[in-house]
Design an enzyme around this catalytic site. Structure first.
Site, mmCIF file in Angstrom:
data_model
loop_
_atom_site.group_PDB
_atom_site.id
_atom_site.type_symbol
_atom_site.label_atom_id
_atom_site.label_comp_id
_atom_site.label_asym_id
_atom_site.label_seq_id
_atom_site.Cartn_x
_atom_site.Cartn_y
_atom_site.Cartn_z
ATOM 1 N N CYS A 12 0.867 -1.167 0.096
ATOM 2 C CA CYS A 12 -0.110 0.011 0.010
ATOM 3 C C CYS A 12 1.079 1.202 -0.069
ATOM 4 O O CYS A 12 2.275 1.195 0.127
ATOM 5 C CB CYS A 12 -0.955 -0.045 1.423
ATOM 6 S SG CYS A 12 -0.074 0.244 2.714
ATOM 7 N N HIS A 40 5.521 -5.655 8.305
ATOM 8 C CA HIS A 40 5.303 -7.068 8.796
ATOM 9 C C HIS A 40 5.677 -7.883 7.707
ATOM 10 O O HIS A 40 4.846 -8.496 7.033
ATOM 11 C CB HIS A 40 4.109 -7.256 9.402
ATOM 12 C CG HIS A 40 3.875 -6.626 10.761
ATOM 13 N ND1 HIS A 40 2.582 -6.460 11.319
ATOM 14 C CD2 HIS A 40 4.890 -6.351 11.689
ATOM 15 C CE1 HIS A 40 2.860 -6.352 12.578
ATOM 16 N NE2 HIS A 40 4.108 -6.024 12.928
ATOM 17 N N GLU A 124 0.926 -1.053 16.229
ATOM 18 C CA GLU A 124 0.318 0.218 15.700
ATOM 19 C C GLU A 124 -0.753 0.806 16.781
ATOM 20 O O GLU A 124 -0.658 1.964 17.003
ATOM 21 C CB GLU A 124 -0.511 -0.004 14.227
ATOM 22 C CG GLU A 124 -1.471 1.392 13.907
ATOM 23 C CD GLU A 124 -2.141 1.023 12.692
ATOM 24 O OE1 GLU A 124 -3.422 1.601 12.811
ATOM 25 O OE2 GLU A 124 -1.803 0.048 11.868
ATOM 26 N N CYS A 188 -7.734 2.840 6.704
ATOM 27 C CA CYS A 188 -7.143 3.352 5.534
ATOM 28 C C CYS A 188 -8.030 2.783 4.370
ATOM 29 O O CYS A 188 -8.630 1.801 4.275
ATOM 30 C CB CYS A 188 -5.635 2.737 5.471
ATOM 31 S SG CYS A 188 -5.081 2.755 3.861
#
Length: 282
Positions: A12, A40, A124, A188
């Site tokens: 992304c 990751h 996160e 997102c």
């Protein structure tokens, strides 16, 4: 056998930006570190390590050098520590994650009790939570939100990889908890679009391959979404994990990948699947 690759498989925007910044920092040489894995993807992390980027769990023993902030972000305290130690900081935090951190900070400063929708163990979320100076709660579902206490003012943000449906369920529960509610949709767009595309593809094929790190929340969610519509869904990290038996009686194979999966890993998987039959990619 036909292979159909999802249009939005792989990196992304935030991950592409973070990896580019990390590799550029590595190429400059010198003592270079990342606070936690940059993304990751163990394979990407290994390549950076080969270039001299050492992954650290904390800044405790670091006195100098360049520190790369991973795409998932770090805690407010860790950022302060890096500044205090006068380290050279390469902040590769995804802009969408950064926005969630800022929203939590502003809500907390305005006197809101903050509810973060996400996985409490995910880095996160741990980073986002740290920007609150007042009360903050992490909930993973509407059921967990139902157990929250009553609050006068509630501010809600979401882990960027959460589903919009889950955010809605939490918001509905929070409507019963507070008199004033502010909601920031920090999910997102790439995550929701990717999941929708994966669901559509899973309905059209006989087998789904989902590529990405086992520690990747968005990849695991992609695999879950696909499995709801195609039971023959397989989550893998690399092409070496593919079992030829998966393709017995299969005419169409769908392939998608998490937001931290590099293109070269996707290409390797497709080539490996091709080895089992005369296939074409669309």
């Amino acid at each position: 056998m036909e292979i159909i690759l999802a249009k939005r498989a792989g990196f992304c925007f935030g991950v592409k930006r973070a990896t580019q910044m990390a590799f550029e920092a590595a190429e400059k040489g010198g003592e270079t570190y990342s606070l936690g894995p940059i993304i990751h993807s163990p394979q990407v992390v290994n390549r950076l390590e080969e270039m001299g980027v050492t992954v650290l769990k904390s800044l405790d023993d670091l006195a100098s050098g360049t520190i790369i902030i991973r795409s998932h972000g770090v805690t407010f305290e860790e950022l302060e520590e890096a500044v205090r130690k006068q380290l050279e900081v390469v902040d590769a935090t995804c802009p969408f994650v950064k926005k969630a951190q800022e929203n939590v900070q502003s809500l907390s400063a305005a006197g809101y009790d903050v509810v973060v929708v996400g996985d409490a163990d995910h880095p996160e979320v741990q980073g986002i939570v740290s920007f609150a100076k007042g009360k903050v709660y992490v909930v993973g579902s509407g059921d967990e939100a139902a157990r929250l206490p009553k609050m006068k003012k509630v501010g809600i943000v979401a882990q960027t990889t959460q589903s919009f449906e889950n955010l809605k369920l939490v918001v509905l529960e929070c409507l019963l908890k507070g008199g004033e509610i502010r909601v920031f949709n920090t999910i997102c767009d790439a995550t929701s679009v990717r999941q929708q595309e994966a669901m559509t593809l899973a309905r059209e094929v006989d087998c789904m391959i989902v590529i990405g790190g086992y520690n990747s929340a968005n990849t695991k969610r992609l695999a879950e979404v696909c499995a709801e519509f195609q039971p023959r869904t397989h989550h893998i990290e690399t092409a070496h994990e593919i079992d030829p038996a998966w393709f017995e009686g299969v005419n169409r194979v769908g392939v998608t990948a998490g937001a931290s999966t590099p293109k070269w890993l996707i290409d390797e998987v497709i080539e490996r699947v091709r080895d089992f039959d005369c296939t074409k990619t669309t």
